[in-house]
Design a protein around this motif. Sequence first.
Motif, PDB file in Angstrom:
ATOM      1  N   ASN A 215       0.817  -1.219   0.000  1.00  0.00           N
ATOM      2  CA  ASN A 215       0.000   0.000   0.000  1.00  0.00           C
ATOM      3  C   ASN A 215       0.851   1.270   0.000  1.00  0.00           C
ATOM      4  N   HIS A 219       1.688   5.354  -2.467  1.00  0.00           N
ATOM      5  CA  HIS A 219       1.466   6.675  -1.898  1.00  0.00           C
ATOM      6  C   HIS A 219       2.245   7.769  -2.620  1.00  0.00           C
ATOM      7  N   ARG A 258      -6.310  -0.486  -1.779  1.00  0.00           N
ATOM      8  CA  ARG A 258      -7.244   0.512  -2.323  1.00  0.00           C
ATOM      9  C   ARG A 258      -8.600  -0.101  -2.623  1.00  0.00           C
ATOM     10  N   ARG A 261     -10.495  -0.512   0.729  1.00  0.00           N
ATOM     11  CA  ARG A 261     -11.075   0.747   1.200  1.00  0.00           C
ATOM     12  C   ARG A 261     -12.350   1.110   0.452  1.00  0.00           C
ATOM     13  N   GLN A 262     -12.459   0.682  -0.805  1.00  0.00           N
ATOM     14  CA  GLN A 262     -13.646   0.981  -1.602  1.00  0.00           C
ATOM     15  C   GLN A 262     -14.774  -0.019  -1.360  1.00  0.00           C
TER      16      GLN A 262
END
Length: 370
Positions: A215, A219, A258, A261-262
């Motif tokens: 992850n 960034h 990601r 998180r969605q």
Amino acid sequence: MFSLILNVVGSLFHFYVAARLRRVEPLRRRVGARAWWVGVIVLWVLYLAGVRIGDEELDWRWWPGQFAMMWLGITFLMTMCLLLADLLTGFGWWVRRRVASTALGIAAVGGVLLCAFAIFQAARAPVVSTHEVVLEALPAELDGTVLVAMTDLHLGAQRGARWMAGRVEQVNALSPDVVVMVGDQVEGRPTGEDRLPAALGGIRAPLGTWAVTGNHDFHGDLAATLAEFEAGGVRWLRDGSVELAPGLVLSGIDDIGRWMRQGGDYAAGLGEVLDRRPPGASILLSHTPAPGLVERAAEKGVDLMLAGHTHGGQIWPFGHLVARQFPPVVGEHQVGGMTLLISHGAGSWGPRMRLWHPGEIHRMVLRSPG
């Protein structure tokens, strides 16, 4: 939002520790009230400034950013120790003032020692954890193949090419046939160090050095991060597979953070990756050991899955919180017929502190059945 949370939580820790230490008689006698609280406010402002600046910068901003993260870790551990003393003494209501002061003094000394140990555990070289793993489809001629895995290096503000060169020496001493890096290679942006490719290029593994994203790799400038590792001979597996040798297959997927998180089906793409792999003993690299993904990998016939991300909680008692999202927090587990190995990680994130376990590098000896 994350900075705001750090501001609030860190401020609470900071002022609680300051207020309780002020009740320790030796400190109260030696330091006047004005000097004490001026110092407390100055440290608090420095902490807030460090949070604002961030802990990932590689120029002068490194110092306030690192101070903020370390101060957060220190005040957290100090809070735990002082709070224990307060609970045992009823915050000074159940016992005499001198007894409460002594209890806080003992707790403060214990907190300082605990912080020193946590810093030492994070600063020391990662330990080597050795495992023997049986892969049912591994050909007999590949019995004894050595795989070395590192994860969560978090190169950048805290660690750079020099630190990585030390890890390369550790890895080479393990005589690996193949080396894998299981995500979060960087803290959040490319290191930009000219010496990093040379350090990575020193890895000696006849079956290659392979990596998957984590992850934190997303960034910053992902393309630049990929390029600087490729310049050091590291090959990326981004939702793909490679046959390391006849009968031994390595697969890797991009980090699923990601998608988690969605709220989507973050395991959906795994089936496609595994369906395309060549036949043979199957090893999967996935930075995040998410529930659902682990089970899907076992159902698809993966023999060995390597992951990181959790840091083992890094600082006790956060491992208990991590376990709520990733039940197998760290270590070796059997999921159906698959071995799952989750690493503490070689580096650290946030405060450069580890309690109780140091960083680790995994050495795995692959065995054929029988």
